[in-house]
Design a protein around this motif. Structure first.
Motif, PDB file in Angstrom:
ATOM      1  N   GLY A 156     -18.793   0.197  19.470  1.00  0.00           N
ATOM      2  CA  GLY A 156     -17.498  -0.449  19.350  1.00  0.00           C
ATOM      3  C   GLY A 156     -16.580   0.286  18.385  1.00  0.00           C
ATOM      4  N   TRP A 157     -15.270   0.027  18.505  1.00  0.00           N
ATOM      5  CA  TRP A 157     -14.268   0.701  17.709  1.00  0.00           C
ATOM      6  C   TRP A 157     -13.890  -0.149  16.493  1.00  0.00           C
ATOM      7  CZ3 TRP A 157     -12.549   5.519  19.483  1.00  0.00           C
ATOM      8  CH2 TRP A 157     -12.944   5.848  20.780  1.00  0.00           C
ATOM      9  N   PRO A 158     -13.519   0.477  15.387  1.00  0.00           N
ATOM     10  CA  PRO A 158     -13.041  -0.297  14.237  1.00  0.00           C
ATOM     11  C   PRO A 158     -11.808  -1.115  14.609  1.00  0.00           C
ATOM     12  CG  PRO A 158     -13.492   1.979  13.605  1.00  0.00           C
ATOM     13  CD  PRO A 158     -13.573   1.929  15.095  1.00  0.00           C
ATOM     14  N   THR A 159     -11.713  -2.313  14.086  1.00  0.00           N
ATOM     15  CA  THR A 159     -10.597  -3.202  14.439  1.00  0.00           C
ATOM     16  C   THR A 159      -9.438  -3.130  13.458  1.00  0.00           C
ATOM     17  OG1 THR A 159     -11.709  -5.006  13.258  1.00  0.00           O
ATOM     18  CG2 THR A 159     -12.130  -4.812  15.629  1.00  0.00           C
ATOM     19  N   SER A 160      -9.663  -2.602  12.250  1.00  0.00           N
ATOM     20  CA  SER A 160      -8.593  -2.501  11.261  1.00  0.00           C
ATOM     21  C   SER A 160      -8.898  -1.380  10.283  1.00  0.00           C
ATOM     22  CB  SER A 160      -8.423  -3.826  10.501  1.00  0.00           C
ATOM     23  OG  SER A 160      -9.602  -4.139   9.776  1.00  0.00           O
ATOM     24  N   LEU A 161      -7.874  -0.929   9.563  1.00  0.00           N
ATOM     25  CA  LEU A 161      -8.017   0.143   8.576  1.00  0.00           C
ATOM     26  C   LEU A 161      -7.733  -0.392   7.180  1.00  0.00           C
ATOM     27  CD1 LEU A 161      -6.165   3.083  10.387  1.00  0.00           C
ATOM     28  CD2 LEU A 161      -8.627   2.766  10.168  1.00  0.00           C
ATOM     29  N   PRO A 162      -8.456   0.100   6.174  1.00  0.00           N
ATOM     30  CA  PRO A 162      -8.167  -0.309   4.784  1.00  0.00           C
ATOM     31  C   PRO A 162      -6.747   0.089   4.392  1.00  0.00           C
ATOM     32  CG  PRO A 162     -10.277   0.836   4.939  1.00  0.00           C
ATOM     33  CD  PRO A 162      -9.607   1.019   6.248  1.00  0.00           C
ATOM     34  N   THR A 163      -6.169  -0.621   3.460  1.00  0.00           N
ATOM     35  CA  THR A 163      -4.784  -0.362   3.058  1.00  0.00           C
ATOM     36  C   THR A 163      -4.648   0.424   1.758  1.00  0.00           C
ATOM     37  OG1 THR A 163      -4.721  -2.510   1.925  1.00  0.00           O
ATOM     38  CG2 THR A 163      -3.970  -2.443   4.225  1.00  0.00           C
ATOM     39  N   ALA A 164      -5.714   0.563   0.978  1.00  0.00           N
ATOM     40  CA  ALA A 164      -5.629   1.281  -0.303  1.00  0.00           C
ATOM     41  C   ALA A 164      -5.357   2.765  -0.055  1.00  0.00           C
ATOM     42  CB  ALA A 164      -6.918   1.104  -1.094  1.00  0.00           C
ATOM     43  N   PRO A 165      -4.259   3.326  -0.570  1.00  0.00           N
ATOM     44  CA  PRO A 165      -3.906   4.727  -0.287  1.00  0.00           C
ATOM     45  C   PRO A 165      -4.956   5.734  -0.750  1.00  0.00           C
ATOM     46  CG  PRO A 165      -2.029   3.541  -1.220  1.00  0.00           C
ATOM     47  CD  PRO A 165      -3.232   2.644  -1.386  1.00  0.00           C
ATOM     48  N   TRP A 166      -5.640   5.459  -1.870  1.00  0.00           N
ATOM     49  CA  TRP A 166      -6.579   6.436  -2.419  1.00  0.00           C
ATOM     50  C   TRP A 166      -7.766   6.692  -1.502  1.00  0.00           C
ATOM     51  CZ3 TRP A 166     -11.649   5.140  -3.550  1.00  0.00           C
ATOM     52  CH2 TRP A 166     -11.949   3.765  -3.608  1.00  0.00           C
ATOM     53  N   LEU A 167      -8.014   5.772  -0.574  1.00  0.00           N
ATOM     54  CA  LEU A 167      -9.126   5.958   0.358  1.00  0.00           C
ATOM     55  C   LEU A 167      -8.863   7.075   1.370  1.00  0.00           C
ATOM     56  CD1 LEU A 167     -10.102   2.241   1.081  1.00  0.00           C
ATOM     57  CD2 LEU A 167     -11.384   3.911  -0.259  1.00  0.00           C
TER      58      LEU A 167
END
Length: 321
Positions: free
Chosen positions: A227-238
């Motif tokens: 399955g595919w990821p459903t969302s992405l983290p929002t922290a820019p440093w990642l």
């Protein structure tokens, strides 16, 4: 036998720069590890890291005529047979490293995985220097280089000894061992591409282009199954892992001609241990205290780099008699 021209940059300056590059790799590992944890998908995290680095390099090429001219030189070198096609595939080794992480790191643990990687990288450094695969030409298998390599293996094992466990299937060490061998090969061929192109930017771009392509295929296959990821983290440093990777690959391609593959690998390993130790003290990822063996192993890794980089001078023959 033709000998390569002596580099203008002092070896000790190159070693310091590579230790700093290795330190950046430890930071990158922490960033990419956290990105993979938040995504729940290490393959997608690796593709984001490689892909963002590729985007940065494409932008850099748009503003760097020397990098674009380097691509033309590589194309000419490939056409004329001066550069083998597999010299531009160094990025595939980075992709294989990510694959081995996904398949074995969770079972082996970070400690055993690191020991296997460093073992492979150290052996490949000795071999590729001896056969002259890197741009610096052949380097003799001197006692100082062998002792330095052995000390590095002891140092890494000592540094992670507090984390070692005998309850894992040791046959799984084969994949990270091969990945470590691949890292030495990657550094050697990227250095060759840098020399042929006359641009570290060109070599770094080709590395990221190939690595991103390989990881794109791996992620597509993996995501089609799980399955595919459903969302992405929002922290820019990642999302800084790709930028750090650009610095490391570019620096390695530029400096391998000065140090050789072995010393390059040992210096970056020492930098990784130093940065990892600092991160564990300043921003620990878990509640485990820093073990004294980690400190001792890190210091021994620095000694290993110094020993391996010693260049013994032959005594001048006497003219008397």
């Amino acid at each position: 036998m033709n000998t390569p021209p002596k580099p203008h940059l002092p070896v000790w300056v190159a070693i310091v720069a590579l230790v700093l590059c290795g330190a950046l790799v430890a930071v990158q590992s922490r960033i990419n590890g956290e990105l993979g944890r938040q995504l729940g998908d290490g393959f997608t995290a690796a593709l984001i890291s490689f892909g963002s680095g590729l985007v940065i390099l494409v932008i850099a090429l748009a503003f760097a005529p020397a990098g674009r001219r380097g691509l033309g030189r590589v194309r000419t070198a490939l056409r004329d047979g001066e550069l083998r096609w597999w010299y531009v595939c160094g990025g595939a080794a980075g992709a294989f490293l990510v694959l081995s992480q996904g398949l074995t790191a969770a079972v082996l643990g970070v400690a055993l995985f690191t020991v296997a990687i460093v073992a492979g990288q150290t052996v490949s450094g000795l071999v590729f220097d001896r056969i002259g695969l890197g741009p610096g030409g052949k380097r003799l298998l001197t006692a100082s280089r062998v002792v330095g390599a052995v000390l590095a293996l002891i140092a890494v094992t000592w540094a992670v000894s507090a984390q070692l466990s005998g309850s894992v299937p040791l046959w799984m060490l084969v994949l990270p061992l091969i990945a470590g061998l691949g890292l030495g090969w990657q550094q050697a061929v990227n250095g060759r591409v840098r020399v042929s192109s006359g641009s570290a930017l060109t070599a770094t771009f080709l590395n990221f282009l190939v690595g991103t392509a390989v990881l794109l295929v791996l992620m597509a296959v993996h995501s089609a199954i799980v399955g595919w990821p459903t969302s992405l983290p929002t922290a820019p440093w990642l999302y800084l892992g790709g930028a750090i990777g650009c610095i490391f690959i570019g620096g390695s391609a530029l400096l391998v001609r000065v140090t050789g593959v072995l010393v390059l690998g040992l210096a970056t390993v020492a930098g990784q241990l130093l940065a990892a130790l600092l991160l564990d003290v300043v921003a620990p990822a878990d509640a485990h205290p820093v073990a004294w063996s980690t400190v001792a192993g890190t210091l021994l890794a620095l000694v290993a780099v110094a020993v391996a980089s010693i260049r013994w001078k032959r005594p001048v023959a006497s003219t008397e008699g």
